[in-house]
Design a protein around this motif. Sequence first.
Motif, short mmCIF file in Angstrom:
data_model
loop_
_atom_site.label_atom_id
_atom_site.label_comp_id
_atom_site.label_asym_id
_atom_site.label_seq_id
_atom_site.Cartn_x
_atom_site.Cartn_y
_atom_site.Cartn_z
N MET A 1 0.86 -1.13 0.13
CA MET A 1 0.02 -0.20 -0.05
C MET A 1 0.90 1.24 0.03
N PRO A 2 0.80 2.23 -0.98
CA PRO A 2 1.41 3.34 -0.94
C PRO A 2 1.47 4.41 0.16
N LEU A 3 2.47 4.89 0.65
CA LEU A 3 2.40 5.99 1.64
C LEU A 3 2.33 7.45 0.99
N LYS A 4 1.44 8.30 1.21
CA LYS A 4 1.23 9.33 0.96
C LYS A 4 1.57 10.58 1.77
N LEU A 5 2.44 11.20 1.55
CA LEU A 5 3.01 12.49 2.56
C LEU A 5 2.28 13.83 2.02
N SER A 6 1.88 14.37 3.06
CA SER A 6 1.48 15.83 2.46
C SER A 6 2.57 16.79 3.14
N LEU A 7 3.20 17.59 2.32
CA LEU A 7 4.48 18.13 3.23
C LEU A 7 3.84 19.74 2.96
N LYS A 8 4.53 20.43 4.01
CA LYS A 8 4.22 21.84 4.23
C LYS A 8 5.56 22.25 3.38
N PRO A 9 5.44 23.72 3.11
CA PRO A 9 6.42 24.51 2.27
C PRO A 9 7.55 24.52 3.23
N GLY A 10 8.84 23.89 2.45
CA GLY A 10 10.09 23.98 3.35
C GLY A 10 10.15 22.92 4.42
N GLU A 11 9.25 21.98 4.53
CA GLU A 11 9.38 20.97 5.33
C GLU A 11 10.42 19.85 5.05
N LYS A 12 11.27 19.50 6.01
CA LYS A 12 12.36 18.43 5.79
C LYS A 12 11.74 17.10 6.44
N PHE A 13 12.39 16.17 5.61
CA PHE A 13 12.33 14.77 6.10
C PHE A 13 13.31 13.71 5.68
N VAL A 14 13.33 12.60 6.32
CA VAL A 14 14.60 11.89 5.97
C VAL A 14 14.00 10.63 5.06
N LEU A 15 14.48 10.46 4.09
CA LEU A 15 14.08 9.28 3.11
C LEU A 15 15.23 8.28 2.68
N ASN A 16 15.23 7.26 3.51
CA ASN A 16 16.28 6.18 3.33
C ASN A 16 17.60 6.75 3.67
N GLY A 17 17.38 7.49 4.79
CA GLY A 17 18.99 8.10 5.24
C GLY A 17 19.47 9.46 4.50
N ALA A 18 18.39 10.00 3.44
CA ALA A 18 18.84 11.15 2.68
C ALA A 18 17.85 12.19 3.39
N VAL A 19 18.51 13.49 3.73
CA VAL A 19 17.70 14.50 4.22
C VAL A 19 17.10 15.08 2.94
N VAL A 20 15.70 15.42 2.80
CA VAL A 20 14.96 16.06 1.72
C VAL A 20 14.23 17.04 2.09
N GLN A 21 14.21 18.19 1.54
CA GLN A 21 13.50 19.44 1.91
C GLN A 21 12.53 19.74 0.58
N ASN A 22 11.04 19.91 1.03
CA ASN A 22 10.14 20.23 0.21
C ASN A 22 10.37 21.87 -0.27
N GLY A 23 9.90 22.09 -1.31
CA GLY A 23 9.87 23.09 -2.00
C GLY A 23 9.32 24.52 -1.23
N ASP A 24 8.84 25.40 -2.10
CA ASP A 24 8.18 26.68 -1.36
C ASP A 24 6.70 26.54 -1.51
N ARG A 25 6.39 25.44 -1.73
CA ARG A 25 4.86 25.34 -2.05
C ARG A 25 4.50 23.84 -1.25
N ARG A 26 3.25 23.90 -1.04
CA ARG A 26 2.70 22.44 -0.41
C ARG A 26 2.87 21.67 -1.42
N GLY A 27 3.47 20.30 -0.85
CA GLY A 27 3.43 19.27 -1.81
C GLY A 27 3.14 17.92 -1.24
N VAL A 28 2.88 16.88 -2.46
CA VAL A 28 2.42 15.85 -1.96
C VAL A 28 3.54 14.70 -2.45
N LEU A 29 3.90 13.75 -1.61
CA LEU A 29 4.78 12.81 -2.16
C LEU A 29 4.01 11.51 -1.82
N VAL A 30 4.21 10.54 -2.74
CA VAL A 30 3.61 9.18 -2.63
C VAL A 30 4.65 8.38 -2.88
#
Length: 141
Positions: A1-30
């Motif tokens: 089952m897919p995981l859907k992340l709703s991200l705030k502008p500039g929100e950071k998260f770790v994905l398999n050890g890599a730090v990733v940051q969302n851009g300047d708009r809300r975003g959705v990552l599946v």
Amino acid sequence: MPLKLSLKPGEKFVLNGAVVQNGDRRGVLVLQNKASVLREKDIMQQEEANTPARRVYFPVMMMYLDEVGADRYYDEFVRRLSEFMGAIRNPVILADCVTISKHCMSREYYKALMLCRKLIEYEDERLGNVPSGLSASRDPG
């Protein structure tokens, strides 16, 4: 089952050890397959592991983020959980500790991590701590 992340502008998260940051708009990552994902609000720096419950949380978080190297953090987890359980008398929290241990033994680190948050909340309530770090940045929803 897919995981859907709703991200705030500039929100950071770790994905398999890599730090990733969302851009300047809300975003959705599946995410379509299994991956280790941890939002910025759930990431704890080592110096923030300054209470017994947070000292349990930190090695579990590290096992989750570095599953290949999880054995390096397991002994620290066992020691810190044993210390925490030695100081607690609440049967519900003790049962949560046992469940956390079982999740870690089964390499279900995310489940263990989410239960560790209950330990931190319990500790903050009991000690009258002003929430800081991990629990202070929580969104209610």
